[in-house]
Design a protein around this motif. Sequence first.
Motif, PDB file in Angstrom:
ATOM      1  N   ARG A  52       0.644  -1.308   0.056  1.00 53.25           N
ATOM      2  CA  ARG A  52       0.243   0.041   0.054  1.00 53.25           C
ATOM      3  C   ARG A  52       0.763   1.123   0.086  1.00 53.25           C
ATOM      4  NH1 ARG A  52      -5.678  -0.689   2.596  1.00 53.25           N
ATOM      5  NH2 ARG A  52      -6.109  -2.747   2.035  1.00 53.25           N
ATOM      6  N   ILE A  53       2.123   1.208   0.583  1.00 52.46           N
ATOM      7  CA  ILE A  53       2.846   2.445   0.602  1.00 52.46           C
ATOM      8  C   ILE A  53       3.384   2.557  -0.598  1.00 52.46           C
ATOM      9  CG2 ILE A  53       5.074   3.251   1.636  1.00 52.46           C
ATOM     10  CD1 ILE A  53       4.583   1.642   4.259  1.00 52.46           C
ATOM     11  N   THR A  54       3.860   1.610  -1.327  1.00 58.01           N
ATOM     12  CA  THR A  54       4.478   1.814  -2.535  1.00 58.01           C
ATOM     13  C   THR A  54       3.281   2.155  -3.611  1.00 58.01           C
ATOM     14  OG1 THR A  54       5.927  -0.274  -2.215  1.00 58.01           O
ATOM     15  CG2 THR A  54       5.487   0.316  -4.329  1.00 58.01           C
ATOM     16  N   ALA A  55       2.075   1.711  -3.569  1.00 59.86           N
ATOM     17  CA  ALA A  55       0.997   1.785  -4.531  1.00 59.86           C
ATOM     18  C   ALA A  55       0.650   3.452  -4.096  1.00 59.86           C
ATOM     19  CB  ALA A  55      -0.006   0.859  -4.578  1.00 59.86           C
ATOM     20  N   LYS A  56       0.788   3.789  -2.775  1.00 62.37           N
ATOM     21  CA  LYS A  56       0.343   5.067  -2.389  1.00 62.37           C
ATOM     22  C   LYS A  56      -1.122   5.118  -2.302  1.00 62.37           C
ATOM     23  CE  LYS A  56       4.527   7.892  -3.893  1.00 62.37           C
ATOM     24  NZ  LYS A  56       5.197   8.817  -4.688  1.00 62.37           N
ATOM     25  N   THR A  57      -1.927   4.218  -1.918  1.00 62.02           N
ATOM     26  CA  THR A  57      -3.231   4.080  -1.950  1.00 62.02           C
ATOM     27  C   THR A  57      -3.781   3.413  -0.459  1.00 62.02           C
ATOM     28  OG1 THR A  57      -5.130   3.292  -2.862  1.00 62.02           O
ATOM     29  CG2 THR A  57      -3.173   1.799  -2.939  1.00 62.02           C
ATOM     30  N   ASN A  58      -4.677   4.088   0.315  1.00 60.88           N
ATOM     31  CA  ASN A  58      -5.349   3.426   1.433  1.00 60.88           C
ATOM     32  C   ASN A  58      -4.302   3.253   2.216  1.00 60.88           C
ATOM     33  OD1 ASN A  58      -8.136   3.651  -0.006  1.00 60.88           O
ATOM     34  ND2 ASN A  58      -7.746   1.650  -0.924  1.00 60.88           N
ATOM     35  N   VAL A  59      -3.359   3.832   2.585  1.00 60.04           N
ATOM     36  CA  VAL A  59      -2.122   3.445   3.382  1.00 60.04           C
ATOM     37  C   VAL A  59      -2.510   4.059   5.032  1.00 60.04           C
ATOM     38  CG1 VAL A  59       0.103   3.855   3.996  1.00 60.04           C
ATOM     39  CG2 VAL A  59      -0.740   3.727   1.588  1.00 60.04           C
ATOM     40  N   ASP A  60      -3.135   3.130   5.845  1.00 56.53           N
ATOM     41  CA  ASP A  60      -3.310   3.673   7.132  1.00 56.53           C
ATOM     42  C   ASP A  60      -2.183   2.836   7.997  1.00 56.53           C
ATOM     43  OD1 ASP A  60      -3.944   3.841   9.749  1.00 56.53           O
ATOM     44  OD2 ASP A  60      -6.017   2.628   9.717  1.00 56.53           O
ATOM     45  N   LEU A  61      -1.058   3.668   8.322  1.00 56.12           N
ATOM     46  CA  LEU A  61       0.078   3.013   9.123  1.00 56.12           C
ATOM     47  C   LEU A  61      -0.295   2.610  10.507  1.00 56.12           C
ATOM     48  CD1 LEU A  61       2.932   5.018   7.704  1.00 56.12           C
ATOM     49  CD2 LEU A  61       2.373   3.017   7.205  1.00 56.12           C
ATOM     50  N   SER A  62      -1.441   3.213  11.022  1.00 59.38           N
ATOM     51  CA  SER A  62      -1.699   2.660  12.442  1.00 59.38           C
ATOM     52  C   SER A  62      -1.935   1.043  12.488  1.00 59.38           C
ATOM     53  CB  SER A  62      -3.037   3.197  12.906  1.00 59.38           C
ATOM     54  OG  SER A  62      -4.228   2.796  12.117  1.00 59.38           O
ATOM     55  N   VAL A  63      -2.180   0.337  11.469  1.00 61.21           N
ATOM     56  CA  VAL A  63      -2.384  -0.992  11.171  1.00 61.21           C
ATOM     57  C   VAL A  63      -0.785  -1.609  11.503  1.00 61.21           C
ATOM     58  CG1 VAL A  63      -2.955  -2.807   9.483  1.00 61.21           C
ATOM     59  CG2 VAL A  63      -4.362  -0.845   9.775  1.00 61.21           C
ATOM     60  N   VAL A  64      -0.090  -1.227  10.753  1.00 62.51           N
ATOM     61  CA  VAL A  64       1.496  -1.716  10.812  1.00 62.51           C
ATOM     62  C   VAL A  64       1.845  -1.251  12.099  1.00 62.51           C
ATOM     63  CG1 VAL A  64       3.758  -1.177   9.973  1.00 62.51           C
ATOM     64  CG2 VAL A  64       1.797  -1.123   8.325  1.00 62.51           C
ATOM     65  N   LYS A  65       1.604  -0.212  12.830  1.00 60.80           N
ATOM     66  CA  LYS A  65       2.173   0.336  14.015  1.00 60.80           C
ATOM     67  C   LYS A  65       1.513  -0.775  15.142  1.00 60.80           C
ATOM     68  CE  LYS A  65       2.654   4.152  17.303  1.00 60.80           C
ATOM     69  NZ  LYS A  65       4.034   4.256  17.016  1.00 60.80           N
ATOM     70  N   LYS A  66       0.109  -1.036  15.085  1.00 59.58           N
ATOM     71  CA  LYS A  66      -0.413  -2.056  16.189  1.00 59.58           C
ATOM     72  C   LYS A  66       0.230  -3.485  15.613  1.00 59.58           C
ATOM     73  CE  LYS A  66      -4.688   0.676  16.175  1.00 59.58           C
ATOM     74  NZ  LYS A  66      -6.174   0.597  15.943  1.00 59.58           N
ATOM     75  N   SER A  67       0.253  -3.690  14.440  1.00 59.88           N
ATOM     76  CA  SER A  67       1.180  -5.057  14.422  1.00 59.88           C
ATOM     77  C   SER A  67       2.410  -5.070  15.100  1.00 59.88           C
ATOM     78  CB  SER A  67       1.086  -5.429  13.077  1.00 59.88           C
ATOM     79  OG  SER A  67       0.095  -5.410  12.466  1.00 59.88           O
ATOM     80  N   ALA A  68       3.242  -4.090  14.972  1.00 56.74           N
ATOM     81  CA  ALA A  68       4.564  -3.940  15.576  1.00 56.74           C
ATOM     82  C   ALA A  68       4.462  -4.216  16.937  1.00 56.74           C
ATOM     83  CB  ALA A  68       5.117  -3.060  15.208  1.00 56.74           C
ATOM     84  N   THR A  69       3.364  -3.446  17.569  1.00 59.33           N
ATOM     85  CA  THR A  69       3.132  -3.485  19.020  1.00 59.33           C
ATOM     86  C   THR A  69       3.036  -4.977  19.335  1.00 59.33           C
ATOM     87  OG1 THR A  69       2.380  -1.363  19.155  1.00 59.33           O
ATOM     88  CG2 THR A  69       1.838  -2.770  20.949  1.00 59.33           C
ATOM     89  N   ILE A  70       2.200  -5.719  18.541  1.00 56.52           N
ATOM     90  CA  ILE A  70       2.078  -7.228  18.986  1.00 56.52           C
ATOM     91  C   ILE A  70       3.239  -7.916  18.842  1.00 56.52           C
ATOM     92  CG2 ILE A  70       0.773  -9.285  18.253  1.00 56.52           C
ATOM     93  CD1 ILE A  70      -1.464  -7.479  17.417  1.00 56.52           C
ATOM     94  N   VAL A  71       4.186  -7.639  17.876  1.00 56.14           N
ATOM     95  CA  VAL A  71       5.494  -8.334  17.928  1.00 56.14           C
ATOM     96  C   VAL A  71       6.135  -8.062  18.993  1.00 56.14           C
ATOM     97  CG1 VAL A  71       7.577  -8.160  16.644  1.00 56.14           C
ATOM     98  CG2 VAL A  71       5.252  -8.305  15.364  1.00 56.14           C
ATOM     99  N   ARG A  72       6.286  -6.652  19.369  1.00 59.47           N
ATOM    100  CA  ARG A  72       6.989  -6.387  20.519  1.00 59.47           C
ATOM    101  C   ARG A  72       6.311  -7.288  21.886  1.00 59.47           C
ATOM    102  NH1 ARG A  72       6.287  -2.447  24.322  1.00 59.47           N
ATOM    103  NH2 ARG A  72       4.773  -1.320  22.765  1.00 59.47           N
ATOM    104  N   THR A  73       5.226  -6.841  22.109  1.00 61.37           N
ATOM    105  CA  THR A  73       4.939  -7.498  23.388  1.00 61.37           C
ATOM    106  C   THR A  73       4.620  -9.014  23.611  1.00 61.37           C
ATOM    107  OG1 THR A  73       2.488  -7.110  22.580  1.00 61.37           O
ATOM    108  CG2 THR A  73       3.502  -5.356  23.896  1.00 61.37           C
ATOM    109  N   PHE A  74       4.106  -9.488  22.536  1.00 61.21           N
ATOM    110  CA  PHE A  74       4.011 -11.166  22.517  1.00 61.21           C
ATOM    111  C   PHE A  74       4.838 -11.873  22.131  1.00 61.21           C
ATOM    112  CE2 PHE A  74       1.895 -15.014  20.887  1.00 61.21           C
ATOM    113  CZ  PHE A  74       1.195 -15.277  22.256  1.00 61.21           C
ATOM    114  N   ILE A  75       5.670 -11.267  20.945  1.00 65.34           N
ATOM    115  CA  ILE A  75       6.567 -12.300  20.231  1.00 65.34           C
ATOM    116  C   ILE A  75       7.981 -11.976  21.252  1.00 65.34           C
ATOM    117  CG2 ILE A  75       8.121 -12.793  18.367  1.00 65.34           C
ATOM    118  CD1 ILE A  75       5.103 -13.909  18.287  1.00 65.34           C
ATOM    119  N   GLU A  76       8.227 -10.848  21.237  1.00 63.97           N
ATOM    120  CA  GLU A  76       9.700 -10.414  21.694  1.00 63.97           C
ATOM    121  C   GLU A  76       9.655 -10.500  23.089  1.00 63.97           C
ATOM    122  OE1 GLU A  76      10.955  -7.437  17.804  1.00 63.97           O
ATOM    123  OE2 GLU A  76      10.254  -6.701  19.825  1.00 63.97           O
ATOM    124  N   GLU A  77       8.944  -9.901  23.765  1.00 65.09           N
ATOM    125  CA  GLU A  77       8.924  -9.940  25.229  1.00 65.09           C
ATOM    126  C   GLU A  77       8.073 -11.187  25.961  1.00 65.09           C
ATOM    127  OE1 GLU A  77       6.887  -6.069  26.443  1.00 65.09           O
ATOM    128  OE2 GLU A  77       8.452  -4.916  25.354  1.00 65.09           O
TER     129      GLU A  77
END
Length: 230
Positions: free
Chosen positions: A65-90
Amino acid sequence: MSNSSSIDRRHFIIACSTLGSSLLVPQISFAKEDETEEVGPAEDLMREHGGLNRILLIYEEGIRRITAKTNVDLSVVKKSATIVRTFIEEYHEKLEEEFIFPRMRKEKKLVELVDTLETQHKAGRKLTATIEQLSVQSTLKSESETAKLISAINQFIRMYRPHESREDTVLFPTFHKMLSEKEYDMLGEKFEDREHKLFGKEGFDGIVEKIMELEKSYDIYDLTKFTPHI
């Protein structure tokens, strides 16, 4: 005894037998329904990898979506990264570092692999921090910041797909063979206790629900969308 009396008695015995059988059947089925499936520590870690793989798909869709420059809601990526940090890494990786890696080193099993995996854990945490930091809409206004975000996501995906695969096919099976059945069961209980202590009653299932909602946000929840038209 008359023939009619004998027939009546046989009918009575058959009726009682049939009634007894009908009463037993639901009791057996209810017992089966009440049984809970026990998940061992290695299997538990493997299904958590499944959750991580679903996040990697969200990351890939974010890049698309970033590359296509269409419908880019980066909060979805941010929330995904938060799950990675809290559930996977920690949580997930801490279990590996606390219970699996030290035992492998002590037994001198797959030490080189363990060292590499632990190094990748550290690298992954740095990449996750970058992804969380840059997953804001203002990032898209800067080509350099956008490029940095895409690079961090791509590096994370490229590292973790083989990382997970090597753990699932080499590390975990070897570790399982090293433990007695009692040790293995006790470790599974420790994993489960920590999971619910950190993530509540729902535990892993609650994390999957969050991932599912993020998939829906990027319209990639429907599995049929991944089926090629051939």
